[in-house]
Scaffold this motif. Structure first.
Motif, PDB file in Angstrom:
ATOM      1  N   ALA A  19       0.828  -1.204   0.000  1.00 49.14           N
ATOM      2  CA  ALA A  19       0.000   0.000   0.000  1.00 49.14           C
ATOM      3  C   ALA A  19       0.859   1.248   0.000  1.00 49.14           C
ATOM      4  O   ALA A  19       1.867   1.325   0.704  1.00 49.14           O
ATOM      5  CB  ALA A  19      -0.915  -0.002   1.221  1.00 49.14           C
ATOM      6  N   GLU A  20       0.463   2.214  -0.804  1.00 54.01           N
ATOM      7  CA  GLU A  20       1.093   3.528  -0.751  1.00 54.01           C
ATOM      8  C   GLU A  20       0.564   4.274   0.472  1.00 54.01           C
ATOM      9  O   GLU A  20      -0.552   4.012   0.936  1.00 54.01           O
ATOM     10  CB  GLU A  20       0.755   4.323  -2.013  1.00 54.01           C
ATOM     11  CG  GLU A  20       1.119   3.615  -3.306  1.00 54.01           C
ATOM     12  CD  GLU A  20       0.509   4.306  -4.507  1.00 54.01           C
ATOM     13  OE1 GLU A  20       0.675   5.538  -4.608  1.00 54.01           O
ATOM     14  OE2 GLU A  20      -0.136   3.625  -5.316  1.00 54.01           O
ATOM     15  N   SER A  21       1.344   5.202   0.976  1.00 56.90           N
ATOM     16  CA  SER A  21       0.923   5.987   2.129  1.00 56.90           C
ATOM     17  C   SER A  21       0.997   7.465   1.771  1.00 56.90           C
ATOM     18  O   SER A  21       1.964   7.909   1.154  1.00 56.90           O
ATOM     19  CB  SER A  21       1.818   5.689   3.337  1.00 56.90           C
ATOM     20  OG  SER A  21       1.354   6.376   4.475  1.00 56.90           O
ATOM     21  N   MET A  22      -0.037   8.209   2.139  1.00 55.73           N
ATOM     22  CA  MET A  22      -0.093   9.615   1.751  1.00 55.73           C
ATOM     23  C   MET A  22      -0.591  10.464   2.914  1.00 55.73           C
ATOM     24  O   MET A  22      -1.672  10.214   3.464  1.00 55.73           O
ATOM     25  CB  MET A  22      -1.035   9.799   0.555  1.00 55.73           C
ATOM     26  CG  MET A  22      -1.076  11.218   0.008  1.00 55.73           C
ATOM     27  SD  MET A  22      -2.170  11.363  -1.442  1.00 55.73           S
ATOM     28  CE  MET A  22      -3.771  11.383  -0.664  1.00 55.73           C
ATOM     29  N   ALA A  23       0.219  11.441   3.328  1.00 47.76           N
ATOM     30  CA  ALA A  23      -0.228  12.414   4.316  1.00 47.76           C
ATOM     31  C   ALA A  23      -1.138  13.422   3.634  1.00 47.76           C
ATOM     32  O   ALA A  23      -0.872  13.873   2.525  1.00 47.76           O
ATOM     33  CB  ALA A  23       0.970  13.117   4.942  1.00 47.76           C
ATOM     34  N   LEU A  24      -2.229  13.745   4.290  1.00 47.34           N
ATOM     35  CA  LEU A  24      -3.228  14.617   3.682  1.00 47.34           C
ATOM     36  C   LEU A  24      -3.405  15.878   4.525  1.00 47.34           C
ATOM     37  O   LEU A  24      -4.067  15.855   5.570  1.00 47.34           O
ATOM     38  CB  LEU A  24      -4.565  13.881   3.567  1.00 47.34           C
ATOM     39  CG  LEU A  24      -5.744  14.685   3.027  1.00 47.34           C
ATOM     40  CD1 LEU A  24      -5.474  15.150   1.606  1.00 47.34           C
ATOM     41  CD2 LEU A  24      -7.029  13.855   3.078  1.00 47.34           C
ATOM     42  N   PRO A  25      -2.815  16.989   4.114  1.00 50.62           N
ATOM     43  CA  PRO A  25      -3.058  18.244   4.830  1.00 50.62           C
ATOM     44  C   PRO A  25      -4.529  18.633   4.710  1.00 50.62           C
ATOM     45  O   PRO A  25      -5.153  18.443   3.668  1.00 50.62           O
ATOM     46  CB  PRO A  25      -2.163  19.254   4.109  1.00 50.62           C
ATOM     47  CG  PRO A  25      -1.201  18.429   3.301  1.00 50.62           C
ATOM     48  CD  PRO A  25      -1.925  17.166   2.959  1.00 50.62           C
ATOM     49  N   VAL A  26      -5.083  19.154   5.787  1.00 49.31           N
ATOM     50  CA  VAL A  26      -6.468  19.620   5.777  1.00 49.31           C
ATOM     51  C   VAL A  26      -6.445  21.142   5.855  1.00 49.31           C
ATOM     52  O   VAL A  26      -6.147  21.714   6.902  1.00 49.31           O
ATOM     53  CB  VAL A  26      -7.261  19.039   6.958  1.00 49.31           C
ATOM     54  CG1 VAL A  26      -8.703  19.529   6.913  1.00 49.31           C
ATOM     55  CG2 VAL A  26      -7.218  17.507   6.925  1.00 49.31           C
ATOM     56  N   PRO A  27      -6.723  21.824   4.746  1.00 46.72           N
ATOM     57  CA  PRO A  27      -6.667  23.294   4.743  1.00 46.72           C
ATOM     58  C   PRO A  27      -7.626  23.908   5.764  1.00 46.72           C
ATOM     59  O   PRO A  27      -8.684  23.335   6.064  1.00 46.72           O
ATOM     60  CB  PRO A  27      -7.086  23.658   3.316  1.00 46.72           C
ATOM     61  CG  PRO A  27      -6.842  22.420   2.509  1.00 46.72           C
ATOM     62  CD  PRO A  27      -7.098  21.276   3.430  1.00 46.72           C
ATOM     63  N   GLU A  28      -7.248  25.052   6.274  1.00 41.49           N
ATOM     64  CA  GLU A  28      -8.105  25.752   7.227  1.00 41.49           C
ATOM     65  C   GLU A  28      -9.447  26.063   6.567  1.00 41.49           C
ATOM     66  O   GLU A  28      -9.521  26.517   5.434  1.00 41.49           O
ATOM     67  CB  GLU A  28      -7.429  27.046   7.680  1.00 41.49           C
ATOM     68  CG  GLU A  28      -8.181  27.765   8.792  1.00 41.49           C
ATOM     69  CD  GLU A  28      -7.426  28.975   9.303  1.00 41.49           C
ATOM     70  OE1 GLU A  28      -7.997  29.733  10.095  1.00 41.49           O
ATOM     71  OE2 GLU A  28      -6.246  29.151   8.906  1.00 41.49           O
ATOM     72  N   GLY A  29     -10.500  25.777   7.287  1.00 44.10           N
ATOM     73  CA  GLY A  29     -11.832  26.027   6.765  1.00 44.10           C
ATOM     74  C   GLY A  29     -12.441  24.860   6.026  1.00 44.10           C
ATOM     75  O   GLY A  29     -13.616  24.900   5.655  1.00 44.10           O
ATOM     76  N   MET A  30     -11.657  23.797   5.782  1.00 44.26           N
ATOM     77  CA  MET A  30     -12.172  22.602   5.105  1.00 44.26           C
ATOM     78  C   MET A  30     -12.354  21.491   6.129  1.00 44.26           C
ATOM     79  O   MET A  30     -11.518  21.289   7.006  1.00 44.26           O
ATOM     80  CB  MET A  30     -11.222  22.134   4.003  1.00 44.26           C
ATOM     81  CG  MET A  30     -11.678  20.842   3.311  1.00 44.26           C
ATOM     82  SD  MET A  30     -10.536  20.269   2.008  1.00 44.26           S
ATOM     83  CE  MET A  30     -10.894  21.464   0.727  1.00 44.26           C
ATOM     84  N   SER A  31     -13.441  20.750   6.028  1.00 44.44           N
ATOM     85  CA  SER A  31     -13.663  19.634   6.935  1.00 44.44           C
ATOM     86  C   SER A  31     -12.776  18.455   6.544  1.00 44.44           C
ATOM     87  O   SER A  31     -12.343  18.338   5.389  1.00 44.44           O
ATOM     88  CB  SER A  31     -15.132  19.201   6.911  1.00 44.44           C
ATOM     89  OG  SER A  31     -15.439  18.570   5.674  1.00 44.44           O
ATOM     90  N   VAL A  32     -12.507  17.579   7.511  1.00 45.40           N
ATOM     91  CA  VAL A  32     -11.708  16.383   7.231  1.00 45.40           C
ATOM     92  C   VAL A  32     -12.423  15.507   6.205  1.00 45.40           C
ATOM     93  O   VAL A  32     -11.802  14.946   5.297  1.00 45.40           O
ATOM     94  CB  VAL A  32     -11.436  15.598   8.530  1.00 45.40           C
ATOM     95  CG1 VAL A  32     -10.726  14.281   8.223  1.00 45.40           C
ATOM     96  CG2 VAL A  32     -10.598  16.431   9.489  1.00 45.40           C
TER      97      VAL A  32
END
Length: 286
Positions: free
Chosen positions: A223-236
């Motif tokens: 499996a590939e692994s990817m960190a996902l930044p959550v921009p301010e104002g956007m829900s997870v």
């Protein structure tokens, strides 16, 4: 865990075609069985809902029972037509258990206890995304998630040609996500590509400790692994769906309702956002 029995619950007036198509595309990879369970309220349940309207006579009760029988006959006829188009045997006594076939059963009563008992003797429950105009769809999803104890696959408006071409897992180290992974190893083995997405929230440290990609390698799944930044104002939830769509995911997998359902209904949450907005199939477990 092998997935050999896929349950498609349905009800009067519902078109099960999308769910059947999804089930078949999985079954042909898994040599699994499609169990279609028709669930309709019986006279007692219907009468309980209209008791306030006045006295009910024997003719009304007979009409209710006849309506249920007619709806069941229409549902079975639709299944037979679908099986004929797709070349799927419809039988309760297959020649081989390691083959794809469909079966039909009829149940009367309340949805929740019927689906709970049926779902617990299957490996996967396939439901529609809730439609406010079709109360059965919401009741089926809730029951599958909270009462059955098996993975639930929610189907949206379209079904990919290959549901397992690219599975994106939203991993947060939760108990719900852990249970889902344990029950879905067979599906992940069949996936052409698997990506584990870690939303960068306050639980990021915990997620690093629970390295899902390393765990999956022990089970032969790269499996590939990817960190996902959550921009301010956007829900997870929005960030996860956006990443899955950008990655061309054919299916999203996530643990459902890590927070309480009441909290999510009041304040919003990942599961609620995904259920309301996902266009791709979503594999969930609670």
């Amino acid at each position: 865990m092998y997935l050999r029995c896929l349950l498609v619950p349905t009800a009067p007036g519902l078109d099960a075609t999308r769910r059947l198509d999804a089930a078949l595309r999985l079954c042909r990879r898994l040599n699994a069985h499609i169990g279609v369970a028709f669930m309709a309220p019986g006279p007692a349940e219907v009468l309980a809902g209209i008791a306030s309207l006045g006295p009910i006579d024997g003719l009304a009760i007979s009409a209710i029972a006849r309506g249920v029988r007619e709806a069941a006959a229409e549902g079975e006829a639709a299944l037979r037509a679908w099986c004929a188009r797709e070349g799927v045997p419809l039988t309760s006594r297959p020649e081989r258990l390691d083959s794809t076939f469909a079966s039909w059963t009829e149940h009367t009563g309340e949805v929740e206890p019927l689906l709970t008992l049926a779902g617990r003797v299957n490996d996967l429950v396939i439901v529609d995304r809730p439609d406010p105009e079709e109360p059965f769809t919401g009741r089926a999803l809730d029951t599958a998630l909270f009462s059955v104890g098996r993975p639930t696959l929610m189907i949206g408006q379209s079904v990919p040609a290959d549901l397992l071409s690219h599975v994106v897992i939203a991993w947060n180290g939760s108990l719900e996500a852990t249970r889902l992974i344990g029950q879905s190893i067979t599906l992940l083995h069949e996936a052409g590509r698997v990506t584990v997405v870690h939303a960068e929230t306050g639980r990021r440290t915990e997620m690093r400790a629970a390295d899902l990609s390393a765990y999956l390698r022990w089970h032969g799944i790269v499996a590939e692994s990817m960190a996902l930044p959550v921009p301010e104002g956007m829900s997870v939830g929005a960030a996860i769906l956006g990443a899955a769509e950008a990655q061309g995911a054919s299916m999203l997998a996530l643990g459902a309702y890590t927070h309480s359902r009441v909290r999510e209904l009041l304040l919003g949450g990942v599961t609620r956002h995904v259920i309301e907005n996902a266009r791709m199939p979503v594999l969930m477990g609670h």
